[in-house]
Design a protein around this motif. Structure first.
Motif, PDB file in Angstrom:
ATOM      1  N   ILE A  27       0.706  -1.200   0.046  1.00 12.02           N
ATOM      2  CA  ILE A  27       0.003   0.157  -0.003  1.00 12.02           C
ATOM      3  C   ILE A  27       0.936   1.255  -0.149  1.00 12.02           C
ATOM      4  CG2 ILE A  27      -1.767   1.379   1.376  1.00 12.02           C
ATOM      5  CD1 ILE A  27      -2.859  -1.451   2.256  1.00 12.02           C
ATOM      6  N   HIS A  31       0.974   3.937  -2.895  1.00 13.18           N
ATOM      7  CA  HIS A  31       0.413   5.447  -2.831  1.00 13.18           C
ATOM      8  C   HIS A  31       1.655   6.468  -2.984  1.00 13.18           C
ATOM      9  CE1 HIS A  31       0.570   9.036   0.034  1.00 13.18           C
ATOM     10  NE2 HIS A  31      -0.786   8.986  -0.209  1.00 13.18           N
ATOM     11  N   ILE A  38      -2.846   3.938  -5.555  1.00 13.95           N
ATOM     12  CA  ILE A  38      -3.858   3.980  -4.573  1.00 13.95           C
ATOM     13  C   ILE A  38      -3.754   5.493  -4.031  1.00 13.95           C
ATOM     14  CG2 ILE A  38      -2.607   2.992  -2.712  1.00 13.95           C
ATOM     15  CD1 ILE A  38      -5.174   2.130  -1.400  1.00 13.95           C
ATOM     16  N   ILE A  40      -5.533   9.074  -1.743  1.00 10.38           N
ATOM     17  CA  ILE A  40      -6.095   9.324  -0.938  1.00 10.38           C
ATOM     18  C   ILE A  40      -6.452  10.866  -1.027  1.00 10.38           C
ATOM     19  CG2 ILE A  40      -6.350   9.806   1.567  1.00 10.38           C
ATOM     20  CD1 ILE A  40      -4.168   7.864   2.178  1.00 10.38           C
ATOM     21  N   VAL A  73     -12.133   0.581  -0.794  1.00  8.11           N
ATOM     22  CA  VAL A  73     -11.623   1.518  -1.857  1.00  8.11           C
ATOM     23  C   VAL A  73     -12.545   1.184  -3.083  1.00  8.11           C
ATOM     24  CG1 VAL A  73      -9.214   1.080  -1.225  1.00  8.11           C
ATOM     25  CG2 VAL A  73     -10.152  -0.380  -2.959  1.00  8.11           C
ATOM     26  N   GLU A  75     -12.652   1.469  -7.075  1.00  8.22           N
ATOM     27  CA  GLU A  75     -11.726   1.409  -8.628  1.00  8.22           C
ATOM     28  C   GLU A  75     -12.218   2.459  -9.430  1.00  8.22           C
ATOM     29  OE1 GLU A  75     -10.420  -2.251 -11.340  1.00  8.22           O
ATOM     30  OE2 GLU A  75     -12.557  -2.102 -11.186  1.00  8.22           O
ATOM     31  N   LEU A  81      -7.059   2.872  -7.272  1.00  5.64           N
ATOM     32  CA  LEU A  81      -7.893   2.745  -6.298  1.00  5.64           C
ATOM     33  C   LEU A  81      -7.880   3.931  -5.485  1.00  5.64           C
ATOM     34  CD1 LEU A  81      -6.807  -0.828  -5.268  1.00  5.64           C
ATOM     35  CD2 LEU A  81      -8.592  -0.305  -6.864  1.00  5.64           C
ATOM     36  N   GLU A  82      -8.946   4.289  -5.145  1.00 10.55           N
ATOM     37  CA  GLU A  82      -9.252   5.422  -4.310  1.00 10.55           C
ATOM     38  C   GLU A  82      -9.923   4.995  -2.927  1.00 10.55           C
ATOM     39  OE1 GLU A  82     -11.585   9.594  -3.979  1.00 10.55           O
ATOM     40  OE2 GLU A  82     -11.222   8.758  -5.912  1.00 10.55           O
ATOM     41  N   LEU A  83      -9.097   5.354  -1.713  1.00 15.14           N
ATOM     42  CA  LEU A  83      -9.484   5.032  -0.505  1.00 15.14           C
ATOM     43  C   LEU A  83     -10.948   5.505   0.017  1.00 15.14           C
ATOM     44  CD1 LEU A  83      -8.818   3.154   2.003  1.00 15.14           C
ATOM     45  CD2 LEU A  83      -7.650   5.299   2.933  1.00 15.14           C
ATOM     46  N   ILE A  84     -11.876   4.886   0.375  1.00 19.72           N
ATOM     47  CA  ILE A  84     -13.118   5.694   0.756  1.00 19.72           C
ATOM     48  C   ILE A  84     -13.402   5.396   2.340  1.00 19.72           C
ATOM     49  CG2 ILE A  84     -14.091   6.091  -1.367  1.00 19.72           C
ATOM     50  CD1 ILE A  84     -16.133   3.624  -0.534  1.00 19.72           C
ATOM     51  N   THR A 141      -8.735  -5.812   1.959  1.00 14.26           N
ATOM     52  CA  THR A 141      -9.510  -4.812   1.128  1.00 14.26           C
ATOM     53  C   THR A 141     -10.269  -4.942   0.318  1.00 14.26           C
ATOM     54  OG1 THR A 141      -7.007  -3.882   1.187  1.00 14.26           O
ATOM     55  CG2 THR A 141      -8.424  -2.831  -0.379  1.00 14.26           C
ATOM     56  N   ILE A 143     -12.560  -3.988  -2.743  1.00 16.50           N
ATOM     57  CA  ILE A 143     -12.610  -3.183  -3.662  1.00 16.50           C
ATOM     58  C   ILE A 143     -13.948  -3.192  -4.464  1.00 16.50           C
ATOM     59  CG2 ILE A 143     -11.676  -2.705  -6.018  1.00 16.50           C
ATOM     60  CD1 ILE A 143      -9.209  -4.372  -5.068  1.00 16.50           C
TER      61      ILE A 143
END
Length: 364
Positions: A27, A31, A38, A40, A73, A75, A81-84, A141, A143
């Motif tokens: 991760i 990032h 990925i 944030i 996350v 897609e 990937l975007e962390l939510i 995780t 997705i």
């Protein structure tokens, strides 16, 4: 009952997910890559409010191989990937392993109570074995695949984030809007833009700083448009009302004409900025403004002014100022702003009082 089963089966098919185990080392690398795999969002990062003790105890839990809750996350179209959900956990680990990628100072562990010897150590202070243990530890995780319907992705984000106390309602709305895609992003940026408009900033200057940090100013912008365009959706709970209105905008259930709405917003706040300024939405005690922003006064004054926008533009600024100040101190206005103010009839009543007062001014 068969119809209900079919409805549920259809909804299940509209959300596609995949579960994987990512190591924290993976991760961190995803990032900080030149083209991050990925992300944030910066707006999410501003919501990161864990204390150093909370961050440290997460690192302690990882070293003790205690279970770490799963993260979620989305897609994106480009497969990034975007962390939510899981912001605090992931940001804590990234700050510990690679603080530069977050623009933060190295995390020095403190408050560890199960392994007190960890305290005062940074990642670089740890022996190689422990560094590798942290990097190789994994987190489940989930997705949410890009084929999933946007509104269901939005609903999932809201449900994941409304249970905790870390986010304020408008912060959740802002992040939820972005999860919706282009329409949500557009409306989110519009709220930000209006919240930065100088006349609005002047009129809401007495909003406490801690409220602004929680996007209370952007919530006031949203509140203006909800009261102006969708008062009938207001039942009793303001947060629910604002949620419903925003959802109508970003799902295009109502026609939100951005250029027209921006012009009207600016006209209202230009008038109020030139007449009342910082005390535009203050309540009064012994004929003196109290330095607190009253949402009930805000709704009444902004919408009452909007409804007579063209007519009062020909009235002197001084006359408008004194008329509003005198009206909000009247017994008639106060009966709609006291106990039970969050009722539909009270909202209509206080707006009507301001509107009637300004009408009197026009007809003098």
């Amino acid at each position: 009952m068969d119809d209900l089963n079919k409805i549920i089966d259809k909804k299940i098919g509209e959300v596609r997910t995949e579960s994987l185990d990512f190591s924290f080392g993976e991760i961190v690398n995803m990032h900080k890559a030149d083209e991050p795999e990925i992300i944030i969002q910066p707006d999410y990062q501003r919501l990161f409010r864990w204390t150093d003790v909370q961050k440290s105890r997460l690192i302690e839990s990882i070293l003790l191989e205690l279970p770490i809750p799963q993260i979620f996350v989305i897609e994106k179209e480009n497969a990034v990937l975007e962390l939510i959900d899981g912001l605090q956990r992931i940001s804590s680990v990234i700050q510990f392993i690679d603080p530069k990628s977050l623009g933060k100072e190295p995390l020095k562990l403190q408050g560890c109570d199960l392994i007190e010897e960890l305290n005062d150590n940074t990642f670089e202070d740890l022996p190689l074995k422990l560094k590798l243990l942290i990097k190789r530890s994994s987190v489940r995780t989930v997705i949410i695949k890009r084929q999933s319907q946007s509104f269901l992705r939005y609903s999932m984000f809201k449900r994941l984030n409304t249970g905790g106390a870390i986010l304020a309602p408008q912060e959740i709305r802002n992040c939820s809007a972005r999860v919706m895609g282009d329409e949500g992003e557009k409306f989110y940026k519009f709220l930000q833009k209006m919240a930065d408009y100088p006349s609005f900033v002047l009129c809401t200057k007495i909003l406490p700083e801690q409220e602004k940090e929680k996007k209370g100013d952007e919530e006031l912008v949203l509140r203006f448009f909800a009261a102006k365009n969708d008062p009938e959706s207001f039942k009793s709970k303001v947060p629910d009302w604002l949620d419903i209105y925003m959802e109508k905008v970003i799902t295009r259930k109502i026609d939100f004409q951005y250029e027209k709405e921006e012009r009207e917003f600016k006209k209202v706040f230009d008038i109020l900025g030139n007449t009342l300024g910082e005390i535009a939405f203050a309540s009064y005690r012994k004929k003196k403004p109290v330095k607190n922003l009253s949402p009930a006064y805000y709704e009444a004054i902004t919408i009452g002014t909007f409804r007579l926008l063209e007519q009062i533009s020909r009235i002197s600024m001084d006359a408008i100022k004194h008329k509003i100040i005198n009206t909000v101190q009247s017994d008639e206005f106060k009966q709609y702003t006291g106990s039970g103010a969050n009722k539909p009839e009270m909202l209509k009543g206080r707006i009507k009082v301001i509107e009637t007062a300004l009408l009197e001014l026009i007809h003098e």
